[in-house]
Design a protein around this motif. Structure first.
Motif, PDB file in Angstrom:
ATOM      1  N   PRO A  25       0.791  -1.230   0.044  1.00 28.22           N
ATOM      2  CA  PRO A  25       0.045  -0.057   0.105  1.00 28.22           C
ATOM      3  C   PRO A  25       0.685   1.371  -0.006  1.00 28.22           C
ATOM      4  O   PRO A  25       1.880   1.224   0.459  1.00 28.22           O
ATOM      5  N   LEU A  26       0.235   2.358  -0.580  1.00 29.82           N
ATOM      6  CA  LEU A  26       1.077   3.478  -0.838  1.00 29.82           C
ATOM      7  C   LEU A  26       0.145   4.655  -0.475  1.00 29.82           C
ATOM      8  O   LEU A  26      -1.004   4.793  -0.476  1.00 29.82           O
ATOM      9  N   LEU A  27       0.786   5.692   0.336  1.00 27.21           N
ATOM     10  CA  LEU A  27       0.341   6.818   0.628  1.00 27.21           C
ATOM     11  C   LEU A  27       0.741   8.074   0.031  1.00 27.21           C
ATOM     12  O   LEU A  27       2.024   8.299   0.299  1.00 27.21           O
ATOM     13  N   VAL A  28       0.036   8.892  -0.594  1.00 23.29           N
ATOM     14  CA  VAL A  28       0.357  10.067  -1.185  1.00 23.29           C
ATOM     15  C   VAL A  28       0.086  11.224  -0.075  1.00 23.29           C
ATOM     16  O   VAL A  28      -0.794  11.416   0.357  1.00 23.29           O
ATOM     17  N   LEU A  29       1.119  11.932   0.082  1.00 21.09           N
ATOM     18  CA  LEU A  29       1.289  13.049   1.143  1.00 21.09           C
ATOM     19  C   LEU A  29       1.171  14.112  -0.035  1.00 21.09           C
ATOM     20  O   LEU A  29       2.285  14.658  -0.324  1.00 21.09           O
ATOM     21  N   ALA A  30      -0.016  14.762  -0.308  1.00 26.19           N
ATOM     22  CA  ALA A  30      -0.149  15.725  -1.189  1.00 26.19           C
ATOM     23  C   ALA A  30      -0.097  17.214  -0.828  1.00 26.19           C
ATOM     24  O   ALA A  30      -1.011  17.739  -0.251  1.00 26.19           O
ATOM     25  N   LEU A  31       0.903  17.826  -1.179  1.00 26.51           N
ATOM     26  CA  LEU A  31       1.109  19.099  -1.184  1.00 26.51           C
ATOM     27  C   LEU A  31       1.036  20.045  -2.316  1.00 26.51           C
ATOM     28  O   LEU A  31       0.765  21.425  -2.181  1.00 26.51           O
ATOM     29  N   ASP A  32       1.100  19.365  -3.375  1.00 21.38           N
ATOM     30  CA  ASP A  32       0.938  20.051  -4.796  1.00 21.38           C
ATOM     31  C   ASP A  32      -0.772  20.084  -5.202  1.00 21.38           C
ATOM     32  O   ASP A  32      -1.230  18.987  -5.238  1.00 21.38           O
ATOM     33  N   ILE A  33      -1.007  21.163  -5.514  1.00 17.89           N
ATOM     34  CA  ILE A  33      -2.247  21.237  -6.161  1.00 17.89           C
ATOM     35  C   ILE A  33      -2.365  20.623  -7.473  1.00 17.89           C
ATOM     36  O   ILE A  33      -1.717  20.988  -8.557  1.00 17.89           O
ATOM     37  N   GLY A  34      -3.152  19.681  -7.662  1.00 19.28           N
ATOM     38  CA  GLY A  34      -3.537  19.034  -8.972  1.00 19.28           C
ATOM     39  C   GLY A  34      -2.433  17.931  -9.268  1.00 19.28           C
ATOM     40  O   GLY A  34      -3.049  17.222 -10.341  1.00 19.28           O
ATOM     41  N   GLY A  35      -1.342  17.493  -8.690  1.00 24.20           N
ATOM     42  CA  GLY A  35      -0.852  16.360  -9.071  1.00 24.20           C
ATOM     43  C   GLY A  35      -1.251  15.196  -8.935  1.00 24.20           C
ATOM     44  O   GLY A  35      -1.341  14.246  -9.906  1.00 24.20           O
ATOM     45  N   VAL A  36      -1.953  14.979  -8.026  1.00 23.12           N
ATOM     46  CA  VAL A  36      -2.801  13.577  -7.738  1.00 23.12           C
ATOM     47  C   VAL A  36      -3.767  13.417  -8.716  1.00 23.12           C
ATOM     48  O   VAL A  36      -4.092  12.397  -9.407  1.00 23.12           O
ATOM     49  N   GLN A  37      -4.583  14.700  -8.730  1.00 22.90           N
ATOM     50  CA  GLN A  37      -5.630  14.654  -9.857  1.00 22.90           C
ATOM     51  C   GLN A  37      -5.275  14.266 -11.029  1.00 22.90           C
ATOM     52  O   GLN A  37      -5.978  13.585 -11.871  1.00 22.90           O
ATOM     53  N   PHE A  56      -3.007  18.139   1.862  1.00 24.50           N
ATOM     54  CA  PHE A  56      -2.713  19.214   3.026  1.00 24.50           C
ATOM     55  C   PHE A  56      -3.309  20.628   2.279  1.00 24.50           C
ATOM     56  O   PHE A  56      -2.457  20.776   1.220  1.00 24.50           O
ATOM     57  N   SER A  57      -4.004  21.261   2.820  1.00 22.21           N
ATOM     58  CA  SER A  57      -4.365  22.622   2.122  1.00 22.21           C
ATOM     59  C   SER A  57      -3.523  23.820   2.585  1.00 22.21           C
ATOM     60  O   SER A  57      -3.206  23.769   3.854  1.00 22.21           O
ATOM     61  N   LEU A  58      -2.556  24.215   1.854  1.00 19.42           N
ATOM     62  CA  LEU A  58      -1.793  25.198   2.214  1.00 19.42           C
ATOM     63  C   LEU A  58      -2.513  26.525   2.669  1.00 19.42           C
ATOM     64  O   LEU A  58      -3.628  26.907   1.918  1.00 19.42           O
ATOM     65  N   PRO A  59      -2.033  27.167   3.561  1.00 24.82           N
ATOM     66  CA  PRO A  59      -2.642  28.124   4.264  1.00 24.82           C
ATOM     67  C   PRO A  59      -2.695  29.562   3.175  1.00 24.82           C
ATOM     68  O   PRO A  59      -1.712  29.586   2.654  1.00 24.82           O
ATOM     69  N   MET A  60      -3.766  30.042   3.103  1.00 31.90           N
ATOM     70  CA  MET A  60      -3.965  31.277   1.978  1.00 31.90           C
ATOM     71  C   MET A  60      -3.510  32.467   2.927  1.00 31.90           C
ATOM     72  O   MET A  60      -4.102  32.798   4.161  1.00 31.90           O
ATOM     73  N   GLN A  61      -2.659  33.242   2.497  1.00 30.41           N
ATOM     74  CA  GLN A  61      -2.103  34.515   3.105  1.00 30.41           C
ATOM     75  C   GLN A  61      -2.909  35.443   2.563  1.00 30.41           C
ATOM     76  O   GLN A  61      -3.009  35.965   1.278  1.00 30.41           O
ATOM     77  N   THR A  62      -3.970  35.920   3.241  1.00 30.06           N
ATOM     78  CA  THR A  62      -4.931  36.931   2.877  1.00 30.06           C
ATOM     79  C   THR A  62      -4.537  38.535   2.857  1.00 30.06           C
ATOM     80  O   THR A  62      -5.053  39.066   1.964  1.00 30.06           O
ATOM     81  N   THR A 133       9.609  19.721  -3.472  1.00 28.54           N
ATOM     82  CA  THR A 133       9.849  21.042  -3.477  1.00 28.54           C
ATOM     83  C   THR A 133       8.683  22.028  -2.529  1.00 28.54           C
ATOM     84  O   THR A 133       9.154  22.860  -1.741  1.00 28.54           O
ATOM     85  N   SER A 134       7.627  21.452  -2.702  1.00 33.09           N
ATOM     86  CA  SER A 134       6.143  21.980  -1.917  1.00 33.09           C
ATOM     87  C   SER A 134       6.784  21.718  -0.270  1.00 33.09           C
ATOM     88  O   SER A 134       6.569  22.437   0.528  1.00 33.09           O
ATOM     89  N   MET A 135       7.258  20.637  -0.170  1.00 37.92           N
ATOM     90  CA  MET A 135       7.607  20.174   1.157  1.00 37.92           C
ATOM     91  C   MET A 135       8.491  21.287   1.939  1.00 37.92           C
ATOM     92  O   MET A 135       8.481  21.738   2.867  1.00 37.92           O
ATOM     93  N   TRP A 136       9.692  21.305   0.871  1.00 42.39           N
ATOM     94  CA  TRP A 136      10.913  22.219   1.583  1.00 42.39           C
ATOM     95  C   TRP A 136      10.422  23.715   1.707  1.00 42.39           C
ATOM     96  O   TRP A 136      10.645  24.356   2.835  1.00 42.39           O
ATOM     97  N   GLN A 137       9.469  24.028   0.921  1.00 41.75           N
ATOM     98  CA  GLN A 137       9.023  25.566   0.897  1.00 41.75           C
ATOM     99  C   GLN A 137       8.163  25.610   2.221  1.00 41.75           C
ATOM    100  O   GLN A 137       8.348  26.560   2.965  1.00 41.75           O
TER     101      GLN A 137
END
Length: 182
Positions: A25-37, A56-62, A133-137
């Motif tokens: 079994p595999l788990l995707v820890l998704a930080l990228d918008i659209g990658g998994v889709q 994971f929903s990245l927080p929006m800086q408003t 890259t998203s994880m490091w950022q």
């Protein structure tokens, strides 16, 4: 011994799809918008059975976003000379998301993570981080947020990490990678 693999390539060239072919079994820890889709249509028969996704929903800086701009004159002012005088927003929610990400990661390494739709924890053969890259950022911005909070307590403002301060997010990333090997 665990295997730690990095896949590098251009956007939309199949890195996530390739990663989803790894042992299940595999788990995707998704930080990228659209990658998994973009990739999951190839693996429909596995989704929710032996491929799981934790998004994971990245927080929006408003502050200072286009949604906050009431009119075109403000937009022109931000683009022009006024933009240089406008302070970037204080980061919010990023450090918290980094620690949420780590909590899920560690629970997977300890075989204690129960994916959505399951009642029992799963012993994952593969953890796929989309994207590194998203994880490091996320990690680096989390460190900056922590420094901003400390600086604000002293009445100061931090806009970015100084070059020497990148040792902290780099050390956190190294610990992240080494944890998979233990």
């Amino acid at each position: 011994m665990s295997l730690v693999v990095t896949v590098d390539g251009e956007e939309k060239h199949g890195k996530t799809s390739f990663g989803m072919t790894f042992p299940k079994p595999l788990l995707v820890l998704a930080l990228d918008i659209g990658g998994v889709q973009r990739a999951e249509w190839r693996f429909q028969e596995h989704m929710g059975k032996d491929i799981f996704v934790h998004e994971f929903s990245l927080p929006m800086q408003t502050e200072n976003t286009l949604a906050d701009i009431a009119g075109l004159s403000k937009l022109k002012a931000m683009i022009g000379k006024t933009a240089a005088k406008t302070k970037p927003p204080i980061i919010k929610g990023t450090a918290e998301l980094w620690y949420e990400f780590l909590t899920v990661y560690v629970s997977c390494l300890e075989n204690e993570y129960t994916p959505e739709g399951r009642t029992e924890p799963v012993n994952f053969a593969t953890l796929l981080v989309d994207t590194g890259t998203s994880m490091w950022q996320l990690c680096a911005r989390g460190v900056l947020q922590e420094k901003q909070v400390r600086a604000a307590a002293d009445g100061k403002y931090r806009e970015r990490l100084q070059q020497i301060e990148y040792s902290e997010p780099n050390a956190r990333m190294l610990a992240f990678l080494q944890a998979a090997r233990e």
